[in-house]
Design an enzyme around this catalytic site. Structure first.
Site, PDB file in Angstrom:
ATOM      1  N   TYR A 104       0.857  -1.249  -0.217  1.00 10.97           N
ATOM      2  CA  TYR A 104      -0.014  -0.032  -0.174  1.00 10.97           C
ATOM      3  C   TYR A 104       1.009   1.118  -0.094  1.00 10.97           C
ATOM      4  O   TYR A 104       1.877   1.550   0.805  1.00 10.97           O
ATOM      5  CB  TYR A 104      -0.915  -0.140   1.147  1.00 10.97           C
ATOM      6  CG  TYR A 104      -1.590   1.203   1.316  1.00 10.97           C
ATOM      7  CD1 TYR A 104      -2.994   1.261   0.909  1.00 10.97           C
ATOM      8  CD2 TYR A 104      -1.116   2.492   2.097  1.00 10.97           C
ATOM      9  CE1 TYR A 104      -3.958   2.326   1.010  1.00 10.97           C
ATOM     10  CE2 TYR A 104      -2.181   3.482   1.955  1.00 10.97           C
ATOM     11  CZ  TYR A 104      -3.355   3.433   1.749  1.00 10.97           C
ATOM     12  OH  TYR A 104      -4.010   4.715   1.773  1.00 10.97           O
ATOM     13  N   GLU A 189      -3.774   7.315  -4.202  1.00 14.44           N
ATOM     14  CA  GLU A 189      -3.501   5.897  -3.611  1.00 14.44           C
ATOM     15  C   GLU A 189      -3.318   4.684  -4.330  1.00 14.44           C
ATOM     16  O   GLU A 189      -4.029   4.823  -5.565  1.00 14.44           O
ATOM     17  CB  GLU A 189      -4.843   5.791  -2.568  1.00 14.44           C
ATOM     18  CG  GLU A 189      -4.598   4.420  -1.842  1.00 14.44           C
ATOM     19  CD  GLU A 189      -5.961   4.171  -1.242  1.00 14.44           C
ATOM     20  OE1 GLU A 189      -6.290   4.684   0.120  1.00 14.44           O
ATOM     21  OE2 GLU A 189      -6.769   3.525  -1.829  1.00 14.44           O
TER      22      GLU A 189
END
Ligand code: ADP
Ligand code: MG
Length: 383
Positions: A104, A189
């Site tokens: 992530y 993201e």
């Protein structure tokens, strides 16, 4: 806030050099099949619903296919979905990669510290909200010098990257940082950022563009996939109007009172369905226009909760009564009004003459709207 669909986010990634799987967008099963037959998308491939909600993987909105026939069938199934209330109109086809690990990475704004924030976690691929806080590394970034080498090394460490994949992270973070600034993003993201062989590939993209910078990016204003048709009209008329899932319409003034009103309704078991923030206006015609727009959302009951200041109570009452006269009887709904503040007495009188009783207690009025929305026997005033 302009939230971009995955494929649009990936167009930005491509522009700044973030590595991606080969991919194409399709709007019909036939088009999807064509992309793989053409060889533009390699097989096996993944077919992904282009909706703004997350959790597609778990929700059946991401599928894999090995043949053109399977691609067509998967695209057909996904294009027929309504995913978390959103109709799927586009799918993204991408080559399926052999994933080593899912990580992530994100850059967002830390609004309280007033700086950009780099977030990294070795636990990618799941929704970040479910990842333990201690497994997420947060690094505030000084906006002027930008990402420092030591910050990138710490990110690499937190992701457990070594060797070639570790080396690949630095230019990737630079690309994200450049994109974040140049596109005026409030969030970029990548979840998951996949380790594929010796490299890194962005498998998902979530990009949110800051609305206030819209004038610098006229292209984004054309992207309307996160707005309902009524919200679109409202935007053109500069009315603060938001549609939700529920059935109660809320008209309030100021963001604080509007949010508090939604909370109070929810507290009493109601489901706000659309809300309107009148903000500061002294023009009854504007109130009228806003109210008519709300009527088009067909609420089961409406709660008018106004604290008169710049927006005087009598202005709101006048606008409301004017608008009500224009709503066909079959489309009318119970209305509960609570108006306090500037020119309150005049406002209440205008409503009273139109047959609407204004209540003064917040609790009582909220309960009364919730009851009105739940049953056909309307409580409170009526329109
Ligand atoms: P969401 O976040 O909405 O669930 P993602 O784009 O993150 O959707 O996809 C969900 C999962 O599907 C990923 O975590 C990854 O495991 C898998 N996936 C997505 N794209 C690919 C791809 N191109 N190749 C292989 N697996 C993929
Ligand atoms: Mg994802």
């Amino acid at each position: 806030m302009v939230k971009l669909a995955e494929w649009r986010g990936k167009e930005i990634f491509r522009k700044y050099g973030v590595p991606l799987p080969p991919g194409r967008v399709a709007r019909s099963p036939a088009e999807a099949e064509q992309w793989v037959r053409d060889g533009r998308v390699p097989l096996p491939c993944v077919i992904k619903a282009q909706v703004l909600a997350g959790g597609r993987g778990k929700g059946g909105a991401v599928r894999f296919a090995n043949t053109p026939e399977e691609v067509r069938a998967a695209a057909q199934a996904i294009l027929a979905l309504e995913f978390k209330g959103e109709r799927v109109r586009e799918v993204l086809l991408e080559g399926k990669l052999a994933i080593g690990k899912e990580l992530y990475v994100a850059i967002t704004l830390d609004r309280s510290a007033r700086v950009p924030l780099l977030l990294t976690s070795s636990q990618g691929g799941v929704e970040i909200e479910t990842v333990e806080d201690s497994a997420i590394v947060r690094q505030p970034i000084h906006p002027f010098p930008g990402l420092a080498a030591y910050e990138k090394r710490r990110a690499s460490q937190s992701l457990g990257l070594t060797g070639a994949a570790g080396k690949a992270l630095s230019p990737l973070l630079d690309a994200l940082w450049t994109a974040f600034n140049a596109e005026d993003a409030e969030l970029i993201e990548i979840n998951p950022l996949a380790v594929v062989g010796e490299g890194l590939v962005a498998l998902d993209a979530k990009v949110i563009i800051e609305d206030d910078a819209g004038f610098r990016h006229p292209g984004y204003s054309e992207i309307r996939d996160d707005r309902t048709p009524l919200e679109e009209i409202a935007r053109e008329k500069e009315i603060a109007f938001v549609q939700l899932d529920g059935d109660i319409g809320v008209i309030a003034n100021g963001a604080g009172l509007t949010m508090a009103t939604l909370d109070v309704l929810t507290e009493f078991g109601g489901h706000p369905g659309v809300f309107l923030d009148l903000g500061g206006t002294d023009d009854p015609a504007k109130v009228s226009e806003a109210f008519l727009l709300m009527a088009q959302a067909r609420p089961r009951a409406v709660f008018l909760n106004i604290f008169g200041g710049v927006t005087r109570c009598d202005t709101v009452a006048t606008g409301l009564v004017q608008a009500m006269g224009q709503i066909p009887p079959a489309e009318r709904f119970p209305l509960v009004a609570r108006i306090r503040g500037n020119n309150e007495v005049e406002g209440i009188e205008i409503l009273r003459r139109a047959g609407i009783t204004a209540l003064s207690s917040l609790k009582e009025s909220a309960q009364s709207v919730v009851a009105a929305a739940q049953g056909p026997a309307a409580a409170g005033g009526h329109a």
